[in-house]
Design a protein around this motif. Structure first.
Motif, PDB file in Angstrom:
ATOM      1  N   TYR A 153       0.840  -1.194   0.000  1.00 31.25           N
ATOM      2  CA  TYR A 153       0.000   0.000   0.000  1.00 31.25           C
ATOM      3  C   TYR A 153       0.877   1.247   0.000  1.00 31.25           C
ATOM      4  O   TYR A 153       1.463   1.599   1.024  1.00 31.25           O
ATOM      5  CB  TYR A 153      -0.910   0.006   1.233  1.00 31.25           C
ATOM      6  N   PHE A 154       0.975   1.917  -1.160  1.00 35.22           N
ATOM      7  CA  PHE A 154       1.610   3.222  -1.240  1.00 35.22           C
ATOM      8  C   PHE A 154       0.539   4.299  -1.058  1.00 35.22           C
ATOM      9  O   PHE A 154      -0.653   3.993  -0.962  1.00 35.22           O
ATOM     10  CB  PHE A 154       2.315   3.391  -2.588  1.00 35.22           C
ATOM     11  N   ASP A 155       0.976   5.570  -1.031  1.00 27.34           N
ATOM     12  CA  ASP A 155       0.020   6.651  -0.797  1.00 27.34           C
ATOM     13  C   ASP A 155      -1.102   6.657  -1.829  1.00 27.34           C
ATOM     14  O   ASP A 155      -2.276   6.783  -1.478  1.00 27.34           O
ATOM     15  CB  ASP A 155       0.732   8.016  -0.818  1.00 27.34           C
ATOM     16  N   LEU A 156      -0.737   6.551  -3.103  1.00 27.88           N
ATOM     17  CA  LEU A 156      -1.721   6.730  -4.165  1.00 27.88           C
ATOM     18  C   LEU A 156      -1.882   5.507  -5.054  1.00 27.88           C
ATOM     19  O   LEU A 156      -2.581   5.578  -6.064  1.00 27.88           O
ATOM     20  CB  LEU A 156      -1.347   7.946  -5.025  1.00 27.88           C
ATOM     21  N   THR A 157      -1.255   4.431  -4.727  1.00 26.73           N
ATOM     22  CA  THR A 157      -1.369   3.237  -5.557  1.00 26.73           C
ATOM     23  C   THR A 157      -1.164   1.992  -4.717  1.00 26.73           C
ATOM     24  O   THR A 157      -0.723   2.067  -3.571  1.00 26.73           O
ATOM     25  CB  THR A 157      -0.348   3.273  -6.723  1.00 26.73           C
ATOM     26  N   ARG A 158      -1.507   0.863  -5.269  1.00 26.72           N
ATOM     27  CA  ARG A 158      -1.301  -0.436  -4.645  1.00 26.72           C
ATOM     28  C   ARG A 158      -0.503  -1.305  -5.617  1.00 26.72           C
ATOM     29  O   ARG A 158      -0.703  -1.233  -6.833  1.00 26.72           O
ATOM     30  CB  ARG A 158      -2.636  -1.134  -4.343  1.00 26.72           C
ATOM     31  N   VAL A 159       0.369  -2.141  -5.098  1.00 26.44           N
ATOM     32  CA  VAL A 159       1.198  -3.009  -5.933  1.00 26.44           C
ATOM     33  C   VAL A 159       1.034  -4.446  -5.456  1.00 26.44           C
ATOM     34  O   VAL A 159       1.253  -4.744  -4.282  1.00 26.44           O
ATOM     35  CB  VAL A 159       2.681  -2.592  -5.888  1.00 26.44           C
ATOM     36  N   LEU A 160       0.636  -5.330  -6.366  1.00 27.98           N
ATOM     37  CA  LEU A 160       0.486  -6.749  -6.082  1.00 27.98           C
ATOM     38  C   LEU A 160       1.800  -7.447  -6.411  1.00 27.98           C
ATOM     39  O   LEU A 160       2.278  -7.390  -7.544  1.00 27.98           O
ATOM     40  CB  LEU A 160      -0.651  -7.341  -6.910  1.00 27.98           C
ATOM     41  N   MET A 161       2.389  -8.090  -5.420  1.00 27.48           N
ATOM     42  CA  MET A 161       3.665  -8.794  -5.594  1.00 27.48           C
ATOM     43  C   MET A 161       3.394 -10.263  -5.869  1.00 27.48           C
ATOM     44  O   MET A 161       2.637 -10.906  -5.128  1.00 27.48           O
ATOM     45  CB  MET A 161       4.528  -8.609  -4.348  1.00 27.48           C
ATOM     46  N   CYS A 162       4.016 -10.792  -6.914  1.00 28.42           N
ATOM     47  CA  CYS A 162       3.689 -12.135  -7.393  1.00 28.42           C
ATOM     48  C   CYS A 162       4.922 -12.841  -7.936  1.00 28.42           C
ATOM     49  O   CYS A 162       5.925 -12.216  -8.296  1.00 28.42           O
ATOM     50  CB  CYS A 162       2.676 -12.070  -8.558  1.00 28.42           C
ATOM     51  N   TRP A 163       4.792 -14.158  -8.050  1.00 27.15           N
ATOM     52  CA  TRP A 163       5.628 -14.946  -8.953  1.00 27.15           C
ATOM     53  C   TRP A 163       4.822 -15.110 -10.228  1.00 27.15           C
ATOM     54  O   TRP A 163       3.664 -15.525 -10.205  1.00 27.15           O
ATOM     55  CB  TRP A 163       5.949 -16.309  -8.355  1.00 27.15           C
ATOM     56  N   CYS A 164       5.424 -14.748 -11.363  1.00 20.39           N
ATOM     57  CA  CYS A 164       4.731 -14.769 -12.647  1.00 20.39           C
ATOM     58  C   CYS A 164       5.133 -16.031 -13.413  1.00 20.39           C
ATOM     59  O   CYS A 164       6.317 -16.230 -13.721  1.00 20.39           O
ATOM     60  CB  CYS A 164       5.080 -13.515 -13.442  1.00 20.39           C
ATOM     61  N   GLU A 165       4.151 -16.865 -13.742  1.00 16.87           N
ATOM     62  CA  GLU A 165       4.449 -18.084 -14.496  1.00 16.87           C
ATOM     63  C   GLU A 165       4.910 -17.769 -15.910  1.00 16.87           C
ATOM     64  O   GLU A 165       5.730 -18.499 -16.480  1.00 16.87           O
ATOM     65  CB  GLU A 165       3.219 -18.997 -14.515  1.00 16.87           C
ATOM     66  N   LEU A 166       4.405 -16.692 -16.502  1.00 18.85           N
ATOM     67  CA  LEU A 166       4.797 -16.336 -17.863  1.00 18.85           C
ATOM     68  C   LEU A 166       6.276 -15.982 -17.941  1.00 18.85           C
ATOM     69  O   LEU A 166       6.988 -16.415 -18.857  1.00 18.85           O
ATOM     70  CB  LEU A 166       3.951 -15.151 -18.354  1.00 18.85           C
ATOM     71  N   ARG A 167       6.761 -15.207 -16.981  1.00 20.78           N
ATOM     72  CA  ARG A 167       8.161 -14.771 -16.991  1.00 20.78           C
ATOM     73  C   ARG A 167       9.075 -15.708 -16.206  1.00 20.78           C
ATOM     74  O   ARG A 167      10.298 -15.622 -16.325  1.00 20.78           O
ATOM     75  CB  ARG A 167       8.281 -13.350 -16.424  1.00 20.78           C
ATOM     76  N   GLY A 168       8.515 -16.552 -15.384  1.00 20.49           N
ATOM     77  CA  GLY A 168       9.330 -17.462 -14.601  1.00 20.49           C
ATOM     78  C   GLY A 168      10.171 -16.773 -13.556  1.00 20.49           C
ATOM     79  O   GLY A 168      11.266 -17.229 -13.204  1.00 20.49           O
ATOM     80  N   THR A 169       9.667 -15.661 -13.010  1.00 20.35           N
ATOM     81  CA  THR A 169      10.390 -14.912 -11.995  1.00 20.35           C
ATOM     82  C   THR A 169       9.412 -14.007 -11.251  1.00 20.35           C
ATOM     83  O   THR A 169       8.205 -14.005 -11.536  1.00 20.35           O
ATOM     84  CB  THR A 169      11.522 -14.081 -12.627  1.00 20.35           C
ATOM     85  N   PHE A 170       9.934 -13.211 -10.315  1.00 23.33           N
ATOM     86  CA  PHE A 170       9.081 -12.304  -9.554  1.00 23.33           C
ATOM     87  C   PHE A 170       8.688 -11.102 -10.405  1.00 23.33           C
ATOM     88  O   PHE A 170       9.514 -10.537 -11.128  1.00 23.33           O
ATOM     89  CB  PHE A 170       9.809 -11.816  -8.293  1.00 23.33           C
ATOM     90  N   ARG A 171       7.425 -10.715 -10.305  1.00 21.10           N
ATOM     91  CA  ARG A 171       6.927  -9.528 -10.970  1.00 21.10           C
ATOM     92  C   ARG A 171       5.939  -8.829 -10.047  1.00 21.10           C
ATOM     93  O   ARG A 171       5.261  -9.469  -9.239  1.00 21.10           O
ATOM     94  CB  ARG A 171       6.230  -9.867 -12.294  1.00 21.10           C
TER      95      ARG A 171
END
Length: 238
Positions: free
Chosen positions: A174-192
């Protein structure tokens, strides 16, 4: 500090530890001498506190033991009220409702004097800038994280291209004006990391991802440290 406050502080300190902790550590954390610490533990045990252990071995409190009515220092009460009011004002609808309900529950079990202080708190939350609108249900994202379930998302990058991803969500920042979902991405095979205002659609899948979220978070932190990057997540790395 009165004796009753000292004993309550000791109970709260003991709750932090899941494994036996030495009397010297507890004495340091509570700011008393080791002799006072031993007397306080004996006093709590005599009153029925579920504290196990002995000098030279360490002490641990059973985690199903219920504390007496809540006590807070003035700074603790201020932090609690301000934090809950910030979430109620600036969080999404689910968190805002949860913050108000939690504050009501805490107020209900406070001693009368502290309840009056909580109700009369002068720490208020001013109106802030508008947080971006979301096509995605933030409650659904939190549920995916909590239940360690895969998500299928449709995501727009800043330059415009849209892609479909299957991701393993493990944290929501939770940032002041945005939200960021942290994931492991199967398409890229790494964290995104994905800005939630750029997620056009999301579907909660029945399949659980193969690692728990704590493991994913530790692996992400390790990868950021090795790469020399900031510990704060950046979104939209393709």
């Amino acid at each position: 500090m009165s004796r009753s406050e000292r004993l309550l502080t000791l109970l709260q300190v003991l709750r932090r530890y899941r494994a036996p902790v030495s009397g010297h550590v507890l004495a340091r954390d509570t700011g008393v001498s080791i002799r006072t610490l031993y007397r306080d533990i004996a006093s709590l045990q005599a009153q029925g506190a579920a504290i196990e252990g002995e000098p030279g071995v360490g002490y641990v409190m059973k985690h199903n033991f219920m504390l007496p009515p809540m006590m807070f220092a003035p700074e603790e009460l201020d932090a609690l009220v301000l934090g809950m009011r910030l979430v109620a004002e600036q969080g999404d609808s689910g968190l805002a409702q949860g913050a108000r309900a939690a504050l009501d529950k805490i107020s209900a079990v406070l001693p009368a004097e502290l309840r009056r202080e909580l109700d009369a708190s002068a720490l208020l939350v001013g109106a802030g800038r508008q947080i971006e609108t979301h096509a995605v249900d933030i409650d659904l994202l939190r549920r995916a994280i909590r239940n360690e379930r895969k998500l299928r998302i449709t995501y727009r990058t800043p330059s415009g291209p849209v892609s479909e991803r299957t991701v393993w969500p493990y944290a929501l920042v939770y940032f002041d004006l945005t939200r960021v979902l942290m994931c492991w991405c199967e398409l890229r095979g790494t964290f995104r990391n994905f800005r939630t205002d750029r997620i056009d659609a999301s579907e909660l899948l029945d399949e659980r991802y193969p690692k728990n979220r704590q493991t994913l978070l530790m692996e992400w932190r390790r990868s950021e440290f090795v790469a020399g990057r900031s510990i704060l997540p950046e979104a939209d790395r393709r």
